[in-house]
Design an enzyme around this catalytic site. Structure first.
Site, mmCIF file in Angstrom:
data_model
loop_
_atom_site.group_PDB
_atom_site.id
_atom_site.type_symbol
_atom_site.label_atom_id
_atom_site.label_comp_id
_atom_site.label_asym_id
_atom_site.label_seq_id
_atom_site.Cartn_x
_atom_site.Cartn_y
_atom_site.Cartn_z
ATOM 1 N N ILE A 96 0.799 -1.071 -0.126
ATOM 2 C CA ILE A 96 0.086 -0.132 -0.190
ATOM 3 C C ILE A 96 0.729 1.185 -0.107
ATOM 4 O O ILE A 96 0.977 2.025 1.113
ATOM 5 C CB ILE A 96 -1.027 -0.019 1.384
ATOM 6 C CG1 ILE A 96 -1.672 -1.394 1.388
ATOM 7 C CG2 ILE A 96 -1.929 1.268 1.071
ATOM 8 C CD1 ILE A 96 -2.657 -1.418 2.749
ATOM 9 N N PRO A 97 1.672 1.542 -1.167
ATOM 10 C CA PRO A 97 2.323 2.634 -1.231
ATOM 11 C C PRO A 97 1.555 4.156 -1.016
ATOM 12 O O PRO A 97 0.359 4.047 -1.658
ATOM 13 C CB PRO A 97 3.109 2.679 -2.547
ATOM 14 C CG PRO A 97 2.332 1.560 -3.441
ATOM 15 C CD PRO A 97 1.774 0.701 -2.455
ATOM 16 N N HIS A 98 1.961 4.964 -0.400
ATOM 17 C CA HIS A 98 1.267 6.393 -0.307
ATOM 18 C C HIS A 98 2.060 7.415 0.324
ATOM 19 O O HIS A 98 3.206 7.158 0.534
ATOM 20 C CB HIS A 98 0.257 5.814 0.880
ATOM 21 C CG HIS A 98 0.662 5.513 2.363
ATOM 22 N ND1 HIS A 98 1.093 4.188 2.613
ATOM 23 C CD2 HIS A 98 1.034 6.284 3.275
ATOM 24 C CE1 HIS A 98 1.465 4.076 3.848
ATOM 25 N NE2 HIS A 98 1.720 5.492 4.318
ATOM 26 N N ALA A 99 1.647 8.301 0.014
ATOM 27 C CA ALA A 99 2.057 9.798 0.153
ATOM 28 C C ALA A 99 1.255 11.166 0.465
ATOM 29 O O ALA A 99 0.007 10.765 -0.196
ATOM 30 C CB ALA A 99 3.197 10.142 -0.427
#
Length: 151
Positions: free
Chosen positions: A68-71
């Site tokens: 779950i890559p996020h920024a």
């Protein structure tokens, strides 16, 4: 934000990732969001850099072949996301050292941390459902993924 279908951008779903590296799949997902008209004011490189900076703090590969890559980024006017699938799997430095097949990317405005956390919580809860994850893995098109998000 109760459902993934509320923030996932239909036209940015990537049912068959071509990239084979962590940064490559993140870039491919960000470019899909950009192509779907989500980042008019900034470059995809800026978004990719923000996500990779987050990855340096610790991998968002949560195990069970899921990441779950996020920024948070000023280029996002609202919470947006996409889902991508990799048949071959991608080395993601996951907590269980397994390759990742299912990715959910989230990008939110910097001034909306509550939305960001609620979306992450929702994605994690959805990914705990083994049947849902297995159905996602078997999806072959944007439309199949979209239908699963609406179930």
């Amino acid at each position: 934000m109760c459902r993934m279908s509320e923030f996932v951008v239909h036209d940015a779903i990537v049912p068959d990732l071509q990239a084979t590296t962590k940064e490559g799949v993140i870039r491919e997902m960000v470019l899909a969001l950009q192509k779907a008209g989500q980042f008019a004011e900034c470059s995809a490189d800026e978004i990719v850099s923000a996500i990779m900076r987050r990855e340096q703090l610790g991998s968002t590969g949560i195990g069970r072949n899921i990441a779950i890559p996020h920024a948070k980024h000023a280029g996002a006017g609202k919470l947006i996301g996409t889902v991508a699938l990799s048949n071959a799997g991608v080395e993601f430095e996951s907590i269980d050292s397994q390759r990742v097949n299912v990715l959910v990317l989230l990008i939110s405005p910097q001034d909306r941390p509550g939305d960001h956390l609620r979306a992450l919580e929702n994605v994690v809860r959805s990914m705990r459902n083994d049947k849902f994850v297995e159905e996602l893995r078997q999806a072959k098109s944007q439309e199949e993924v979209w239908q699963l998000l609406h179930k």
